[in-house]
Design a protein around this motif. Structure first.
Motif, short mmCIF file in Angstrom:
data_model
loop_
_atom_site.label_atom_id
_atom_site.label_comp_id
_atom_site.label_asym_id
_atom_site.label_seq_id
_atom_site.Cartn_x
_atom_site.Cartn_y
_atom_site.Cartn_z
N ILE A 174 5.15 -1.93 -10.25
CA ILE A 174 5.15 -1.99 -8.93
C ILE A 174 3.66 -1.83 -8.48
O ILE A 174 3.25 -2.48 -7.58
N VAL A 175 3.19 -0.82 -9.09
CA VAL A 175 1.74 -0.56 -8.90
C VAL A 175 0.79 -1.67 -9.16
O VAL A 175 -0.38 -2.28 -8.40
N GLU A 176 1.05 -2.39 -10.73
CA GLU A 176 0.10 -3.38 -10.96
C GLU A 176 0.32 -4.75 -9.91
O GLU A 176 -0.67 -5.43 -9.94
N HIS A 177 1.61 -4.83 -9.81
CA HIS A 177 1.85 -6.12 -8.71
C HIS A 177 1.25 -5.75 -7.43
O HIS A 177 0.63 -6.65 -6.87
N ALA A 178 1.02 -4.55 -6.77
CA ALA A 178 0.72 -4.36 -5.45
C ALA A 178 -0.89 -4.44 -5.68
O ALA A 178 -1.70 -5.04 -4.54
N GLU A 232 -5.33 -7.76 -3.91
CA GLU A 232 -6.51 -8.40 -4.41
C GLU A 232 -7.94 -7.32 -4.43
O GLU A 232 -8.83 -7.75 -3.94
N GLU A 233 -7.49 -6.44 -4.71
CA GLU A 233 -8.57 -5.19 -4.94
C GLU A 233 -8.82 -4.99 -6.37
O GLU A 233 -8.03 -5.62 -7.28
N GLU A 242 0.71 -1.02 0.10
CA GLU A 242 0.20 -0.05 0.21
C GLU A 242 1.07 1.22 0.09
O GLU A 242 0.67 2.16 -0.79
N PHE A 243 1.93 1.23 0.92
CA PHE A 243 2.95 2.39 1.12
C PHE A 243 3.58 2.53 -0.28
O PHE A 243 4.01 3.64 -0.69
N TRP A 278 -5.60 4.50 -3.77
CA TRP A 278 -4.53 4.40 -2.94
C TRP A 278 -4.37 5.58 -1.86
O TRP A 278 -5.04 6.71 -2.30
N LEU A 279 -3.36 5.45 -1.19
CA LEU A 279 -3.41 6.40 0.12
C LEU A 279 -2.92 7.54 -0.78
O LEU A 279 -2.14 7.55 -1.70
#
Length: 312
Positions: A25-29, A34-35, A8-9, A41-42
């Motif tokens: 990185i964003v795609e893997h996050a 699992e959203e 998330e961070f 995002w924060l």
């Protein structure tokens, strides 16, 4: 910190960046969390992108940095021996190690791999046969760069190069008497694309890279580099042919039209024929140029096989 919180961070910090690694990185996050696709995002404040190193921002009043080892050291963040070992292991596997720091301490490491584009090795081989030397210039670490270069068949490697230094390297090659073409797709490639004699941007790259380039490879196929070079050579050959044809035609016809043969042969070219001949000269040059519409790609690409798939 849980794995989900870590991502998330990291993703909240990287989501504002256009760099391919940030997008990965964003795609893997998203997969880890699992959203849904448009996961909120924060909020990241005071976002700063450090060219060639990474990004930093304030997330939930915590100072986040996501970048390479140099970025951490430049900001006084210690990199432990365990982190060093993980980075070295990532390099040996041709991966890029990305460190994530939270409030001045390394919280984790992400390993990102950028596989070779299909046909890269074959295209480099063909360029070598055309006596065109391929050089890899990258901001990545030496271990990853050498591994990728070895897979692609590239002998000369320049790694850990800052974006502005890429342009300097190109100018050094130009000063040595070389004609340089640069192929890139990222924001960090833009200065080099402008500095090169010919800049080629991958169609799937960033808008900045496309804007800076002279040629855009719309299909994002590396074999189009060969086609672009071959078509340019054919175009210049046609220009030379047209020039020689027009020059020879005028050197022969103008003296005749001026009456150089009249004293000896009593032959005189009527003005209307001279005018028609001049128009025919221009027409022949135009028709010769239009023959480029029948251009066919080099035969050496006809039997090109990429990962066992024949490209036609």
């Amino acid at each position: 910190m849980s794995l989900k919180d870590f991502y998330e961070f990291a993703a909240a910090t990287e989501v504002n960046s256009e760099h391919p690694i940030a997008k990965a990185i964003v795609e893997h996050a998203k997969k880890i969390i699992e959203e849904e696709q448009n996961h909120p995002w924060l909020e990241a404040r005071d976002f700063v992108s450090v060219s060639g190193q990474g990004v930093k921002a304030i997330v939930l009043n915590k100072e986040l940095m996501v970048g390479n080892k140099k970025m951490m050291l430049d900001h006084g963040i210690a990199v432990s021996e365990d982190a060093e070992e993980i980075l070295a292991e990532a390099e040996s596997m041709a991966q890029t190690g990305i460190l994530v720091s939270l409030d001045g301490e390394v919280a984790g490491i992400l390993a990102v791999s950028d596989p070779l584009k299909p046909g890269a090795k074959e295209v480099v081989s063909i360029l070598n046969s055309m006596k065109i030397k391929s050089i890899m210039v990258t901001g990545d670490n030496w271990g990853t760069a050498k591994s990728i270069a070895r897979q692609a068949g590239i002998e000369t490697v320049m790694a850990e190069v800052q974006p502005e230094t890429k342009a300097t390297k190109i100018k050094e090659l130009q000063t040595s008497g070389h004609t340089v073409a640069m192929v890139g797709d990222g924001v960090n490639d833009s200065p080099a694309l402008v500095a090169a004699d010919v800049g080629m941007a991958i169609g799937a790259g960033t808008d900045i890279a496309i804007e800076a380039a002279d040629i855009v490879l719309m299909k994002s196929n590396l074999e189009d580099i060969i086609i672009a070079i071959d078509l340019a050579n054919k175009t210049f050959s046609r220009i030379r042919l047209n020039y020689i044809w027009a020059l020879g035609y005028n050197l022969l016809a103008i003296p005749i039209a001026a009456g150089i043969l009249y004293p000896s042969t009593r032959f005189r070219l009527p003005p209307w024929i001279a005018g028609a001949a001049m128009a025919a000269s221009s027409l022949s040059v135009v028709c010769s140029s239009l023959l480029l519409k029948n251009y066919k790609r080099p035969r050496k690409l006809n039997n090109l096989e990429i990962n066992g798939i024949k490209i036609e």
